[in-house]
Design a protein around this motif. Sequence first.
Motif, PDB file in Angstrom:
ATOM      1  N   ALA A 178      37.484  42.671  48.818  1.00  0.00           N
ATOM      2  CA  ALA A 178      38.212  42.071  49.934  1.00  0.00           C
ATOM      3  C   ALA A 178      39.656  41.738  49.595  1.00  0.00           C
ATOM      4  O   ALA A 178      40.479  41.567  50.483  1.00  0.00           O
ATOM      5  CB  ALA A 178      37.495  40.804  50.395  1.00  0.00           C
ATOM      6  N   SER A 179      39.977  41.619  48.309  1.00  0.00           N
ATOM      7  CA  SER A 179      41.324  41.232  47.924  1.00  0.00           C
ATOM      8  C   SER A 179      41.735  42.008  46.674  1.00  0.00           C
ATOM      9  O   SER A 179      40.883  42.470  45.908  1.00  0.00           O
ATOM     10  CB  SER A 179      41.395  39.722  47.642  1.00  0.00           C
ATOM     11  OG  SER A 179      40.509  39.375  46.596  1.00  0.00           O
ATOM     12  N   PRO A 180      43.037  42.177  46.437  1.00  0.00           N
ATOM     13  CA  PRO A 180      43.489  42.912  45.269  1.00  0.00           C
ATOM     14  C   PRO A 180      43.180  42.158  43.977  1.00  0.00           C
ATOM     15  O   PRO A 180      43.060  40.926  43.964  1.00  0.00           O
ATOM     16  CB  PRO A 180      45.000  43.031  45.491  1.00  0.00           C
ATOM     17  CG  PRO A 180      45.346  41.932  46.432  1.00  0.00           C
ATOM     18  CD  PRO A 180      44.141  41.728  47.292  1.00  0.00           C
ATOM     19  N   ASP A 181      43.032  42.914  42.867  1.00  0.00           N
ATOM     20  CA  ASP A 181      42.791  42.253  41.590  1.00  0.00           C
ATOM     21  C   ASP A 181      44.073  41.575  41.118  1.00  0.00           C
ATOM     22  O   ASP A 181      45.139  41.700  41.724  1.00  0.00           O
ATOM     23  CB  ASP A 181      42.236  43.237  40.560  1.00  0.00           C
ATOM     24  CG  ASP A 181      43.205  44.373  40.231  1.00  0.00           C
ATOM     25  OD1 ASP A 181      44.424  44.138  40.213  1.00  0.00           O
ATOM     26  OD2 ASP A 181      42.723  45.496  39.984  1.00  0.00           O
ATOM     27  N   THR A 182      43.990  40.827  40.017  1.00  0.00           N
ATOM     28  CA  THR A 182      45.136  40.033  39.565  1.00  0.00           C
ATOM     29  C   THR A 182      46.315  40.919  39.172  1.00  0.00           C
ATOM     30  O   THR A 182      47.473  40.546  39.378  1.00  0.00           O
ATOM     31  CB  THR A 182      44.740  39.140  38.380  1.00  0.00           C
ATOM     32  OG1 THR A 182      44.192  39.948  37.324  1.00  0.00           O
ATOM     33  CG2 THR A 182      43.708  38.105  38.810  1.00  0.00           C
ATOM     34  N   ALA A 183      46.043  42.104  38.619  1.00  0.00           N
ATOM     35  CA  ALA A 183      47.136  43.009  38.259  1.00  0.00           C
ATOM     36  C   ALA A 183      47.843  43.525  39.508  1.00  0.00           C
ATOM     37  O   ALA A 183      49.072  43.658  39.530  1.00  0.00           O
ATOM     38  CB  ALA A 183      46.603  44.178  37.424  1.00  0.00           C
ATOM     39  N   ALA A 184      47.075  43.811  40.558  1.00  0.00           N
ATOM     40  CA  ALA A 184      47.679  44.269  41.811  1.00  0.00           C
ATOM     41  C   ALA A 184      48.552  43.176  42.418  1.00  0.00           C
ATOM     42  O   ALA A 184      49.665  43.452  42.904  1.00  0.00           O
ATOM     43  CB  ALA A 184      46.587  44.697  42.784  1.00  0.00           C
ATOM     44  N   ARG A 185      48.063  41.949  42.427  1.00  0.00           N
ATOM     45  CA  ARG A 185      48.876  40.843  42.963  1.00  0.00           C
ATOM     46  C   ARG A 185      50.155  40.672  42.155  1.00  0.00           C
ATOM     47  O   ARG A 185      51.223  40.404  42.705  1.00  0.00           O
ATOM     48  CB  ARG A 185      48.053  39.553  42.976  1.00  0.00           C
ATOM     49  CG  ARG A 185      46.918  39.566  43.996  1.00  0.00           C
ATOM     50  CD  ARG A 185      46.384  38.174  44.245  1.00  0.00           C
ATOM     51  NE  ARG A 185      45.738  37.603  43.064  1.00  0.00           N
ATOM     52  CZ  ARG A 185      44.450  37.749  42.777  1.00  0.00           C
ATOM     53  NH1 ARG A 185      43.658  38.449  43.583  1.00  0.00           N
ATOM     54  NH2 ARG A 185      43.934  37.191  41.699  1.00  0.00           N
TER      55      ARG A 185
END
Length: 223
Positions: free
Chosen positions: A165-172
């Motif tokens: 449902a949400s991007p991983d920490t690297a994507a953020r």
Amino acid sequence: PSLPILMATLRFATLNVNGLRNSVKRFSLDRLLLSLHLDIVGLQETHWASNDEHSLWSGDFRSFDVYSSLGSSRQCGVIILVAKRLHATVTRTLSDQNGRLISLSLSVNGTNVNVTNVYCPCPIAERKVFFDNVLLPLLGQTNHVLLGDFNTVLDPKLDSLTSRASPDTAARHLRALFSRHSLVDSYRCLHPTSHGFTWKRCSDSRTQMCRLDLVVLSSVLQP
């Protein structure tokens, strides 16, 4: 020409080739790129491992000048191809030691453009280190085109066929870097709500598809 006019005429592409040691594959790719009338192309995972291989195999791309950062014979290696018809002058070349990044400063008809090609690590922790230690020092360049295989899903709702449902920490983290340095995702500029995928894996139980490959521009260059 002015920068907007130049950028409107240049055709960029990025492709993970998953090995480019086979001569038949190189010739086939060269014919494909020629048929698409591309100007600047980033290739990832070339698996070119030595300067001798670079010198020997670059000639298979007859209409392009070839700039590479070498990996090993089984992983990494990145290339930027620049069409010879551009008569571009390369004023600076930067690369890492692991075959994951190469960056060129180009002058095309008197206009300066910076082009960076990346192949980012898969593990989240390694990606974040790569973003901060290798990529970040280059993000302040003006007139920057950043392309490659980021191994990152920026927006899972549009860029992935998974339940995440949400991007991983690297994507953020990557999205924050893009925002801070006024870099825009060219595909999303043209297709703000469309699903788009550049990677696919099929198994007996499911099909996975994601958009991992990006062409990102300084906001002044966006279409």
